[in-house]
Design an enzyme around this catalytic site. Sequence first.
Site, mmCIF file in Angstrom:
data_model
loop_
_atom_site.group_PDB
_atom_site.id
_atom_site.type_symbol
_atom_site.label_atom_id
_atom_site.label_comp_id
_atom_site.label_asym_id
_atom_site.label_seq_id
_atom_site.Cartn_x
_atom_site.Cartn_y
_atom_site.Cartn_z
ATOM 1 N N SER A 123 4.855 2.864 3.207
ATOM 2 C CA SER A 123 4.938 4.271 2.822
ATOM 3 C C SER A 123 3.813 4.667 1.883
ATOM 4 O O SER A 123 2.655 4.676 2.270
ATOM 5 C CB SER A 123 6.309 4.546 2.203
ATOM 6 N N ASP B 95 2.125 11.287 2.491
ATOM 7 C CA ASP B 95 1.808 9.903 2.140
ATOM 8 C C ASP B 95 1.359 9.181 3.410
ATOM 9 O O ASP B 95 1.168 9.786 4.460
ATOM 10 C CB ASP B 95 3.002 9.218 1.479
ATOM 11 N N ASP C 141 2.710 7.213 5.661
ATOM 12 C CA ASP C 141 3.501 7.212 6.897
ATOM 13 C C ASP C 141 4.151 8.558 7.169
ATOM 14 O O ASP C 141 4.939 8.698 8.098
ATOM 15 C CB ASP C 141 4.560 6.112 6.858
ATOM 16 N N ASP D 111 6.473 10.341 5.862
ATOM 17 C CA ASP D 111 7.878 10.699 5.662
ATOM 18 C C ASP D 111 8.005 11.654 4.474
ATOM 19 O O ASP D 111 8.951 12.427 4.388
ATOM 20 C CB ASP D 111 8.775 9.473 5.500
#
Length: 434
Positions: free
Chosen positions: A91, A228, A230, A232
């Site tokens: 992440s 960020d 990834d 999410d």
Amino acid sequence: MFGTSGIRGPVGEEVTAALSLRVGRALGAETDRVVVGRDPRESGALLVDSLAAGIRELGTDVVDIGVAATPTVARAVAWENADAGVSVTASHNPPEDNGLKLWQPSGQAYDAEGRERITARIEADEPELRPWNELGEREIADAAERHVDTLVSGSEATLNLDVAVDLGNGAGRVSVDALVETGCHVETVNAQPDGRFPGRPSEPTAENCEALATLVAEGEYDLGVTHDGDADRMRAVAGNGTFLSGDALLALFAADAAEPGERVAVPVDTSLAVEDYLAERDIGVTRTPVGDVYVAAAATEPDVAFGGEPSGAWIWPDETLCPDGALAALRVAEMAAEEPLESRLAALPSYPIRRANVEVERKRDVMASVETGVLDDYDDVSTLDGVRVETERGWFLIRASGTQPLIRVTAEAREEADAKKLLAEARELVESAR
């Protein structure tokens, strides 16, 4: 082994191909079909290969969607009629880290029961490996286009906004495509996927996204959006260059999503200003432990219309139970098209909030001592996640860091002097316990 955000740590130390293989075998033992995807980190391909090998050794098929946003992986579990999904990602962590996060067909991350079940299989280390002619298949697929189509079809408006999007060299291209498809004029920053994150640190904080805020302030943009690694998480910049705090964005999203009489799910470290702002609109608040998995669990309640964390994880349960940064980008654009974010911010209360970290060697022992002292000295105490104390002046929260040898202390009040006093009280409790 599994924190609330899955397995995370330095590659070659805590996160290895051997660990990924064992996770794959444990997951393969209870599934027939698994979706896997990864963010752009240098170590991702290695970990996906070992993960897929472990899954296939148990006779389970793998659908590999390649470099993809974590919410794309989570949504693809249902789209591919799979039993589970795995995002190989750390992440917002630095490039030397990586990890694995597991997803259910509902789009919700594995809960405590699921994590414990997989951990038990790994620790038992008794996989029933299949012979050569019963191994699972590995197919290559793309889920990004369907993700974009899903977002665009769910949007009610044709937008005509100038938007700057900072992808942080991550996997969030879905946001750009969805915004363009809904009529936005998009300029990208740090759009080339690169797991070294050369453009800026991966976590989308105000400090890390100063360049985006400056670009929006000095250009003719209605909005800035950032993710960020990834995707999410999603954070936003108003048209005047103001980087919205996580609490402010949470309040705006919640007020937009919920009707009077409904509730929203927020973690225990959320600002009092959010609760006050929503109370004016007859919207209730349900507090959860910190972590999107807990917010998602609370969002399954029938009268909870929205869940969010100030860190940038936003969940619309009618859409999906995973934090979807691309969905959040589209929703904040829709809101900005109706009324500029800087205008919306003017209606939000702002209270002083203070934070501190205390280094400790034995977090559990210190927190146990803190809890005992707090329960003896204060009347309104919650031990949902750490220890949260409500007073007439405001509140403070004492909780152990999930990843570092720290006790985190947060205090908030409606007056600056009270916030400082509450922080001092909380720190003294931790120091005495230590």
